[in-house]
Design an enzyme around this catalytic site. Structure first.
Site, PDB file in Angstrom:
ATOM      1  CD  GLU A 260      40.693  36.784 -17.692  1.00 54.31           C
ATOM      2  OE1 GLU A 260      39.815  37.666 -17.643  1.00 54.31           O
ATOM      3  OE2 GLU A 260      40.557  35.739 -18.366  1.00 54.31           O
TER       4      GLU A 260
ATOM      5  CG  HIS B 221      39.399  36.724 -21.526  1.00 53.90           C
ATOM      6  ND1 HIS B 221      39.107  35.643 -20.726  1.00 53.90           N
ATOM      7  CD2 HIS B 221      38.899  36.442 -22.741  1.00 53.90           C
ATOM      8  CE1 HIS B 221      38.471  34.739 -21.434  1.00 53.90           C
ATOM      9  NE2 HIS B 221      38.324  35.199 -22.664  1.00 53.90           N
TER      10      HIS B 221
ATOM     11  CB  CYS C  50      34.707  35.411 -21.913  1.00 52.38           C
ATOM     12  SG  CYS C  50      34.544  35.317 -23.693  1.00 52.38           S
TER      13      CYS C  50
HETATM   14  N1  GLN Z   1      32.832  29.776 -25.756  1.00 54.26           N
HETATM   15  C1  GLN Z   1      32.464  31.159 -25.715  1.00 54.26           C
HETATM   16  C2  GLN Z   1      32.619  31.840 -27.082  1.00 54.26           C
HETATM   17  O1  GLN Z   1      33.339  31.372 -27.930  1.00 54.26           O
HETATM   18  C3  GLN Z   1      33.223  31.880 -24.630  1.00 54.26           C
HETATM   19  C4  GLN Z   1      34.691  31.940 -24.853  1.00 54.26           C
HETATM   20  C5  GLN Z   1      35.460  32.364 -23.651  1.00 54.26           C
HETATM   21  O2  GLN Z   1      34.993  32.277 -22.525  1.00 54.26           O
HETATM   22  N2  GLN Z   1      36.676  32.794 -23.838  1.00 54.26           N
HETATM   23  O3  GLN Z   1      32.049  32.850 -27.320  1.00 54.26           O
END
Ligand code: GLN
Length: 546
Positions: free
Chosen positions: A512, A510, A382
């Protein structure tokens, strides 16, 4: 009819209640039973989404987009199931629902009280998860420790369940701590007795007591707890600390808890099938060599903030027969180039996990540059993917003004941005892409190969607001960034990789959250597989690939 196991904690928090619940879930599943799990969080926040990771650790996202407690991640990993919004209930949600109904006039002017209205609302959730999941057994973990003021409505609700659905359908398990007194070299039972008394004061007599201790628990201690707490001796289960949480299911099985639960709840169950856990335990024992991975994040002082990432690395390590030696690197500590050298030199792989807010993003960009320039395997999750793209675009466009619009609203090169028409964050922090979304993989890419040639669509968990800006797609593609997976309409870049690099991959989801000890996530496996080929020491790791 669904049966319930209600699990409470005594003496202190962090005693391993969540892992015990998850392990019992896996023991029941291994006997052919259908299991679901619910966590009751006593705090008044509606969910952990807007809580500081320092206070709460990781926010785990379910397939239907609920932002939940990290214990839900442990339930999913151990039991190998996918849970939902119903799996994490907070006092905040309960009170908000009751108050909303009161405002709507649903109570026809009646006085609203903790008993029966708040407890009634809690019990509705016990019923709902049973109906939604169709489980034979629902395990319900009461967060916090018996004696906490906030827990009381939850304890009262679980007490009432025994009368509501019958004694034979409800089991109470208390997980508690036997502290060790070094001067006399003994484990003390008094705190266990007190916590059981506290539970009885709420009207709950435990059926099983699991006792966590850092030292072996003698028969004498078990006898004493059995006598004082009015629990049969075979239902006093020793839970001695083990080196890996993935040993706990086998330890609990050996202590007979699986059969005990089956017998007490009158379940018809098959013989346990635990070969996969035996395999995990043997892999764990067989890992002699290690791989060093740096996790570059902004909350690294608290490992729980990256709980699933750490576990996903361990799972991939088990697959590759390597222990994962994690160095936790503070992202905002990587601000100068010489810091990079001292903090990342010698690591065989880098993970840049997710995050929100500007602090530390420069450090993540530098870590991505270090990985790209030195051929160090890198996995961006992300925010880690977004910063990998920002770094590569800075290199291609030759401008350090390239950025994500999240951190530089006026950047001339917003390679990461909000889609037009996408609402900005509201006051609840709620406008996010959350939960499972399909991703179409581009055949022939390294990412597609990692998932396996027969896989073309994957469902992965998202939690972000910003997206890749397609205006830069062609230019970055020509420079060597491969876009390896897209949303079904082709508009959203979900995963990318660098062509001229041993393993530099970023995913907007994600990864993970979907890793399992017996089924590591392909992208983590790819990272660890590439990292183990990187020479361990020296500032210039050699180029890899077996
Ligand atoms: N802050 C970033 C977004 O909102 C990444 C979010 C994250 O890493 N979960 O897109």
């Amino acid at each position: 009819m669904t049966k319930y196991i209600f699990v409470t904690g005594g003496v202190v928090s962090s005693v391993g209640k969540g892992i015990t619940v998850a392990s019992i879930g896996t023991l029941l599943k291994s006997r052919g039973l259908k299991v679901s799990v619910q966590k009751l969080d006593p705090y008044l926040n509606v969910d952990p989404a807007t809580m500081s990771p320092y206070q709460h650790g990781e926010v785990f996202v379910t397939k239907d987009g609920a932002e939940t407690d990290l214990d839900v991640g442990n339930y999913e990993r151990f039991i190998d199931i996918e849970l939902t919004t119903e799996s994490d209930i907070t006092s905040g949600q309960i009170y908000s629902a009751v108050i909303a109904r009161e405002r709507r006039g649903d109570f026809l002017g009646g006085t609203i009280q903790v008993i029966p209205h708040v407890t009634g609302e809690i019990k509705e959730h016990f019923k709902k998860i049973a109906v939604d999941s169709g489980a034979d057994v629902v395990l319900v973990e009461v967060g916090g420790t018996v004696g906490d003021i906030e827990c009381q409505p939850f304890l009262e609700a679980i007490r009432q369940m025994r009368n509501d659905i019958g004694r034979d359908n409800v089991l109470y398990l208390h997980v508690t701590l036997l502290p060790y007194i070094a001067s006399t070299k003994e484990l003390k039972t008094k705190p266990v007795q007190h916590s059981v008394n506290e539970l009885r004061r709420m009207g709950i007599q435990p059926d099983i007591i699991a006792c966590r201790a850092d030292y072996p628990i003698s028969d004498g201690i078990r006898d004493k707890i059995s006598l004082f707490c009015d629990v049969e001796r075979q239902a006093v289960i020793p839970l001695t600390t083990v080196s890996s949480v993935y040993e706990v299911p086998l330890v609990l099985e050996k202590e007979g808890i699986g059969n005990l639960v089956v017998q007490r709840l009158g379940l018809s169950a098959a013989a346990p099938e635990l070969s996969c856990w035996q395999h995990i335990a043997s892999c764990n024992d067989g890992c002699e060599q290690s791989v060093s991975i740096a996790v570059v994040g902004k909350y690294v002082e608290l490992e729980d903030a990256y709980y699933s990432t750490r576990e996903a690395l361990r799972h991939a390590g088990l697959q590759h027969n390597r222990k994962i030696d994690i160095s936790w690197v503070q992202a905002d500590g990587l601000e100068k180039n010489n810091d990079i050298e001292s903090k990342l030199r010698g690591v065989q792989g880098i993970v840049a996990p997710g995050g929100f807010g500007a602090r530390g993003v420069d450090g993540v960009i530098r870590a991505a540059a270090y990985a790209r320039e030195n051929n160090i395997p890198y996995l961006g999750l992300c925010l880690g993917m977004q910063m990998m793209i920002v770094e590569f675009a800075r290199f291609v466009l030759k401008s350090d003004k390239v950025h994500s619009a999240e951190f530089a609203a006026d950047t001339p090169y917003p390679v990461i941005h909000l889609l037009s028409g996408q609402p900005a964050a509201d006051s609840n922090g709620g406008v996010m892409r959350l939960g499972n979304y399909p991703c179409y993989l581009l055949p022939g890419t390294r990412v597609a190969q990692a998932y396996g040639e027969d896989v073309s669509i994957v469902l992965e968990r998202h939690r972000h607001r910003f997206e890749f800006n397609n205006d830069y797609r062609q230019q970055l593609e020509e420079a060597g960034l491969v876009f390896s997976g897209f949303s079904p309409d082709g508009q959203l870049v979900e995963v990318c990789e660098l062509s001229d690099h041993p393993w530099m991959v970023g995913c907007h989801f994600h990864a993970e959250f979907r890793s399992r000890p017996n089924r590591p996530h392909p992208l983590f496996c790819g990272l660890v597989g590439a990292a183990k080929n990187v020479m361990r020491e020296g500032s210039q790791p050699t180029l890899p690939l077996d």
